[in-house]
Design an enzyme around this catalytic site. Structure first.
Site, PDB file in Angstrom:
ATOM      1  N   ASN A 299     -10.241  -0.099  -0.359  1.00  0.00           N
ATOM      2  CA  ASN A 299      -8.780  -0.028  -0.367  1.00  0.00           C
ATOM      3  C   ASN A 299      -8.254  -0.581  -1.697  1.00  0.00           C
ATOM      4  OD1 ASN A 299      -6.042  -0.279   0.056  1.00  0.00           O
ATOM      5  ND2 ASN A 299      -6.219  -1.429   1.969  1.00  0.00           N
TER       6      ASN A 299
ATOM      7  N   HIS B  94      -3.660   7.178   2.654  1.00  0.00           N
ATOM      8  CA  HIS B  94      -4.000   5.849   2.136  1.00  0.00           C
ATOM      9  C   HIS B  94      -5.379   5.476   2.683  1.00  0.00           C
ATOM     10  CE1 HIS B  94      -3.923   1.770   0.940  1.00  0.00           C
ATOM     11  NE2 HIS B  94      -3.744   1.285   2.155  1.00  0.00           N
TER      12      HIS B  94
ATOM     13  N   CYS C  91       0.804  -1.231   0.000  1.00  0.00           N
ATOM     14  CA  CYS C  91       0.000   0.000   0.000  1.00  0.00           C
ATOM     15  C   CYS C  91       0.835   1.278   0.000  1.00  0.00           C
ATOM     16  CB  CYS C  91      -0.947   0.013   1.183  1.00  0.00           C
ATOM     17  SG  CYS C  91      -2.109  -1.349   1.119  1.00  0.00           S
TER      18      CYS C  91
HETATM   19  O1  UT7 Z   1      -3.975  -1.320   3.478  1.00  0.00           O
HETATM   20  C1  UT7 Z   1      -2.985  -2.133   3.969  1.00  0.00           C
HETATM   21  C2  UT7 Z   1      -2.980  -2.343   5.399  1.00  0.00           C
HETATM   22  N1  UT7 Z   1      -4.246  -2.893   5.876  1.00  0.00           N
HETATM   23  C3  UT7 Z   1      -4.914  -2.242   6.812  1.00  0.00           C
HETATM   24  O2  UT7 Z   1      -4.556  -1.148   7.192  1.00  0.00           O
HETATM   25  C4  UT7 Z   1      -6.101  -2.952   7.441  1.00  0.00           C
HETATM   26  C5  UT7 Z   1      -6.076  -2.778   8.941  1.00  0.00           C
HETATM   27  N2  UT7 Z   1      -7.110  -3.554   9.622  1.00  0.00           N
HETATM   28  C6  UT7 Z   1      -8.406  -3.224   9.575  1.00  0.00           C
HETATM   29  O3  UT7 Z   1      -8.805  -2.272   8.931  1.00  0.00           O
HETATM   30  C7  UT7 Z   1      -9.362  -4.033  10.411  1.00  0.00           C
HETATM   31  O4  UT7 Z   1      -8.617  -4.904  11.237  1.00  0.00           O
HETATM   32  C8  UT7 Z   1     -10.379  -4.868   9.586  1.00  0.00           C
HETATM   33  C9  UT7 Z   1     -11.386  -3.937   8.940  1.00  0.00           C
HETATM   34  C10 UT7 Z   1      -9.678  -5.691   8.527  1.00  0.00           C
HETATM   35  C11 UT7 Z   1     -11.148  -5.793  10.532  1.00  0.00           C
HETATM   36  O5  UT7 Z   1     -11.787  -5.024  11.546  1.00  0.00           O
HETATM   37  P1  UT7 Z   1     -11.567  -5.354  13.089  1.00  0.00           P
HETATM   38  O6  UT7 Z   1     -12.345  -4.374  13.840  1.00  0.00           O
HETATM   39  O7  UT7 Z   1     -10.105  -5.416  13.376  1.00  0.00           O
HETATM   40  O8  UT7 Z   1     -12.241  -6.765  13.215  1.00  0.00           O
HETATM   41  P2  UT7 Z   1     -11.654  -8.102  13.830  1.00  0.00           P
HETATM   42  O9  UT7 Z   1     -10.912  -8.835  12.770  1.00  0.00           O
HETATM   43  O10 UT7 Z   1     -10.972  -7.840  15.119  1.00  0.00           O
HETATM   44  O11 UT7 Z   1     -13.011  -8.871  14.154  1.00  0.00           O
HETATM   45  C12 UT7 Z   1     -13.887  -8.403  15.215  1.00  0.00           C
HETATM   46  C13 UT7 Z   1     -15.146  -9.254  15.207  1.00  0.00           C
HETATM   47  C14 UT7 Z   1     -14.855 -10.752  15.176  1.00  0.00           C
HETATM   48  O12 UT7 Z   1     -15.899 -11.401  15.891  1.00  0.00           O
HETATM   49  P3  UT7 Z   1     -15.619 -11.990  17.355  1.00  0.00           P
HETATM   50  O13 UT7 Z   1     -14.465 -12.922  17.214  1.00  0.00           O
HETATM   51  O14 UT7 Z   1     -15.313 -10.787  18.195  1.00  0.00           O
HETATM   52  O15 UT7 Z   1     -16.920 -12.654  17.698  1.00  0.00           O
HETATM   53  C15 UT7 Z   1     -14.959 -11.098  13.721  1.00  0.00           C
HETATM   54  O16 UT7 Z   1     -15.283 -12.445  13.530  1.00  0.00           O
HETATM   55  O17 UT7 Z   1     -15.888  -8.963  14.027  1.00  0.00           O
HETATM   56  C16 UT7 Z   1     -16.068 -10.175  13.264  1.00  0.00           C
HETATM   57  N3  UT7 Z   1     -15.958  -9.844  11.853  1.00  0.00           N
HETATM   58  C17 UT7 Z   1     -17.006  -9.560  11.072  1.00  0.00           C
HETATM   59  N4  UT7 Z   1     -18.316  -9.504  11.329  1.00  0.00           N
HETATM   60  C18 UT7 Z   1     -19.134  -9.168  10.308  1.00  0.00           C
HETATM   61  C19 UT7 Z   1     -14.829  -9.755  11.115  1.00  0.00           C
HETATM   62  N5  UT7 Z   1     -15.139  -9.407   9.865  1.00  0.00           N
HETATM   63  C20 UT7 Z   1     -16.471  -9.284   9.808  1.00  0.00           C
HETATM   64  C21 UT7 Z   1     -17.374  -8.954   8.783  1.00  0.00           C
HETATM   65  N6  UT7 Z   1     -18.684  -8.906   9.069  1.00  0.00           N
HETATM   66  N7  UT7 Z   1     -16.964  -8.664   7.520  1.00  0.00           N
END
Ligand code: UT7
Length: 329
Positions: free
Chosen positions: A286, A256, A116
């Site tokens: 993204n 970004h 990125c």
């Molecule tokens: O561009 C290059 C670099 N990349 C980035 O900068 C990305 C950085 N990371 C992020 O933007 C975020 O981590 C994401 C958007 C990818 C994910 O969001 P998050 O708030 O970190 O979610 P998480 O992976 O910690 O998941 C939290 C909860 C989980 O449920 P439990 O285990 O707490 O019950 C996931 O299973 O949300 C759940 N979850 C979803 N629920 C509905 C994860 N993805 C989804 C989804 N829909 N799409």
């Protein structure tokens, strides 16, 4: 005579027609529009459809857009640097393919791989060729067809990415406009959190790697988020300090577009009001190397000569950085 700087003198962009909405994602995986919007700020993203279409096709459309607007012949371009994580193929470089398809037959070029942050890295590299006097017209492209390496069964990762391309033309300027400073960083120990497991020389493609879905993006979102939030804000603050910039003298933050919460953390650290921050993540998601030039493309008509722009990015590698540009037109 003043030092030669590389000034951006034209911008081009292209996003594919197909719109993949959060509502459509709801039909493909266990997710909701509400979750995606509240956690990322994304409403929809563009997807390149069509057999045999790759990153070069989007890049060519962006380059043609730039050349037409600027009214210059493709043969005037001396160098093309293409930042991409999704090249048309492992080799040759996508830059070569773009030069061929767009008729830039007098140019040489290559690809830059920095996830990125690739566009920022490529911008700094391209600027060196202008600053030394070696070249007078360099095109820097940021393009990705992220849908080609996306596992749409992985709801944690696939919801944030989209396809798109943007590009800029660099020309010499001796009046103090152009790319004035960059801070670029890498930390390879971060590779474990965001990478593609197979398809490279360490783990070439086999039936097994395909069956195990190892050719898709692997991302540990939370870990990446923590590094991104801190490092993108730190490096943006750093470039302001180094150049005696303040919240008043910065006209635009060009961040970004990975997650609206990361953009907010960066702009808050810089004390910038929302109206100075370019945000189009809600429509494109993204696009990896495409995010920064696509912002410049969309905001081009609002930019004024002399505006102070801070560009900031964070991505896989880890790679991150910020650049300070005084807008030239
Ligand atoms: O561009 C290059 C670099 N990349 C980035 O900068 C990305 C950085 N990371 C992020 O933007 C975020 O981590 C994401 C958007 C990818 C994910 O969001 P998050 O708030 O970190 O979610 P998480 O992976 O910690 O998941 C939290 C909860 C989980 O449920 P439990 O285990 O707490 O019950 C996931 O299973 O949300 C759940 N979850 C979803 N629920 C509905 C994860 N993805 C989804 C989804 N829909 N799409």
């Amino acid at each position: 005579m003043q030092k030669i700087h590389a000034a951006i003198t034209a911008v081009g962009g292209y996003v594919p027609e197909y719109v993949l909405t959060n509502a459509e994602l709801e039909t493909m995986m266990d997710t909701t529009d509400e979750w995606i919007q509240s956690r990322t700020g994304i409403k929809e993203r563009r997807i390149l459809k069509g057999e045999g279409k790759g990153s070069s096709d989007m890049a060519v459309a962006a380059v043609q857009n730039l050349l037409e607007k600027k009214g210059i012949d493709p043969k005037e371009i001396e160098m093309v640097i293409c930042a991409t994580t999704t090249p048309d193929m492992q080799f040759p470089a996508t830059a070569n393919v773009i030069c061929d398809k767009a008729g830039m037959t007098k140019a040489w070029g290559y690809d830059v791989s920095a996830a990125c942050s690739g566009f920022l890295f490529a911008l700094t590299i391209g600027s060196q060729f202008i600053e030394t006097g070696r070249h007078k017209k360099v095109i820097v492209i940021g393009v990705d067809k992220m849908s080609s390496i996306m596992n749409y069964e992985d709801r944690k990762t696939s919801i944030i990415f989209g396809d798109g391309a943007g590009c800029v033309l660099l020309e010499p300027n001796t009046d103090g406009y152009g790319l004035l400073d960059s801070v670029l960083r890498t930390d390879g120990s971060g590779r474990v959190f965001l990478h593609q497991k197979a398809g490279g020389s360490v783990k070439p493609a086999t039936l097994e790697t395909v069956m195990n879905k190892e050719h898709y993006v692997y991302q540990e979102g939370q870990a990446v988020f923590k590094f991104a939030v801190k490092n993108m804000a730190d490096v943006a603050a750093d470039i302001m300090t180094r150049n005696n910039l303040t919240a008043e003298t910065v006209d635009w933050l060009v961040p970004h577009q990975a997650n609206k919460r990361i953009i907010n953390a960066t702009s808050e650290r810089m004390n910038l009001p929302a109206e100075k921050v370019m945000v189009n993540i809600e429509r494109y998601g993204n696009t990896t190397n495409g995010t920064l030039p696509l912002c410049l493309w969309e905001w081009e008509s609002k930019l004024k000569k002399g505006d102070n722009l801070v560009l900031a990015a964070f991505g896989g590698g880890f790679t991150w950085g910020a650049s300070y540009i005084r807008w030239a037109y």
